[in-house]
Write a protein that holds these residues in place. Sequence first.
Motif, mmCIF file in Angstrom:
data_model
loop_
_atom_site.group_PDB
_atom_site.id
_atom_site.type_symbol
_atom_site.label_atom_id
_atom_site.label_comp_id
_atom_site.label_asym_id
_atom_site.label_seq_id
_atom_site.Cartn_x
_atom_site.Cartn_y
_atom_site.Cartn_z
ATOM 1 N N THR A 86 -13.217 -7.642 -6.622
ATOM 2 C CA THR A 86 -12.005 -6.948 -7.048
ATOM 3 C C THR A 86 -11.916 -5.557 -6.424
ATOM 4 O O THR A 86 -10.840 -5.121 -5.994
ATOM 5 C CB THR A 86 -11.974 -6.836 -8.586
ATOM 6 O OG1 THR A 86 -12.074 -8.138 -9.144
ATOM 7 C CG2 THR A 86 -10.707 -6.178 -9.065
ATOM 8 N N GLY A 87 -13.038 -4.858 -6.357
ATOM 9 C CA GLY A 87 -13.048 -3.527 -5.744
ATOM 10 C C GLY A 87 -12.698 -3.566 -4.266
ATOM 11 O O GLY A 87 -11.919 -2.739 -3.776
ATOM 12 N N VAL A 88 -13.253 -4.522 -3.545
ATOM 13 C CA VAL A 88 -12.971 -4.643 -2.108
ATOM 14 C C VAL A 88 -11.501 -5.015 -1.883
ATOM 15 O O VAL A 88 -10.835 -4.460 -0.997
ATOM 16 C CB VAL A 88 -13.916 -5.673 -1.454
ATOM 17 C CG1 VAL A 88 -13.480 -6.000 -0.033
ATOM 18 C CG2 VAL A 88 -15.342 -5.151 -1.456
ATOM 19 N N ILE A 89 -10.980 -5.932 -2.691
ATOM 20 C CA ILE A 89 -9.567 -6.314 -2.563
ATOM 21 C C ILE A 89 -8.665 -5.122 -2.878
ATOM 22 O O ILE A 89 -7.683 -4.864 -2.174
ATOM 23 C CB ILE A 89 -9.240 -7.506 -3.477
ATOM 24 C CG1 ILE A 89 -9.907 -8.769 -2.940
ATOM 25 C CG2 ILE A 89 -7.732 -7.716 -3.599
ATOM 26 C CD1 ILE A 89 -9.813 -9.960 -3.879
ATOM 27 N N GLY A 90 -8.992 -4.362 -3.931
ATOM 28 C CA GLY A 90 -8.203 -3.179 -4.281
ATOM 29 C C GLY A 90 -8.208 -2.137 -3.181
ATOM 30 O O GLY A 90 -7.175 -1.543 -2.864
ATOM 31 N N LEU A 91 -9.376 -1.913 -2.582
ATOM 32 C CA LEU A 91 -9.463 -0.959 -1.474
ATOM 33 C C LEU A 91 -8.635 -1.431 -0.286
ATOM 34 O O LEU A 91 -7.902 -0.640 0.326
ATOM 35 C CB LEU A 91 -10.921 -0.767 -1.058
ATOM 36 C CG LEU A 91 -11.165 0.179 0.106
ATOM 37 C CD1 LEU A 91 -10.721 1.597 -0.250
ATOM 38 C CD2 LEU A 91 -12.629 0.159 0.502
ATOM 39 N N GLY A 92 -8.712 -2.710 0.024
ATOM 40 C CA GLY A 92 -7.928 -3.249 1.140
ATOM 41 C C GLY A 92 -6.431 -3.120 0.907
ATOM 42 O O GLY A 92 -5.686 -2.724 1.804
ATOM 43 N N LEU A 93 -5.974 -3.440 -0.312
ATOM 44 C CA LEU A 93 -4.550 -3.313 -0.616
ATOM 45 C C LEU A 93 -4.091 -1.857 -0.569
ATOM 46 O O LEU A 93 -2.975 -1.562 -0.139
ATOM 47 C CB LEU A 93 -4.248 -3.912 -1.987
ATOM 48 C CG LEU A 93 -4.326 -5.431 -2.086
ATOM 49 C CD1 LEU A 93 -4.151 -5.890 -3.531
ATOM 50 C CD2 LEU A 93 -3.287 -6.073 -1.189
ATOM 51 N N THR A 94 -4.959 -0.954 -0.996
ATOM 52 C CA THR A 94 -4.620 0.470 -0.934
ATOM 53 C C THR A 94 -4.424 0.927 0.503
ATOM 54 O O THR A 94 -3.455 1.619 0.829
ATOM 55 C CB THR A 94 -5.718 1.308 -1.601
ATOM 56 O OG1 THR A 94 -5.858 0.893 -2.960
ATOM 57 C CG2 THR A 94 -5.407 2.784 -1.548
#
Length: 95
Positions: free
Chosen positions: A41-49
């Motif tokens: 979830t953290g990696v996906i959130g960083l990528g979307l940001t």
Amino acid sequence: MKSHRWVLPVTGLLVIVLGVVFLALGLSRADQLASTIGAITGVIGLGLTVVTWLGQRQASPQTVSATRPDRPPNIVINDGKGFQIGDHNTQNNEY
């Protein structure tokens, strides 16, 4: 503004489902699964940001200030009692 009434019920449902899954797995396996889900979830959130930030930078044109660069705009805050920026640059603090 768009209505996102579905977000809260879906989030609640996900919490309930994950709670049941974690109870069924046991403490050790649930801890491992929660760590994995958190990392993903953290990696996906960083990528979307990053994707959103880059998209906004490319979409927005450079803005040009309408004020003259040699004279800043006047800013007066009356309710602040003691704030004035601009001509007659004074500050009186009375509270």
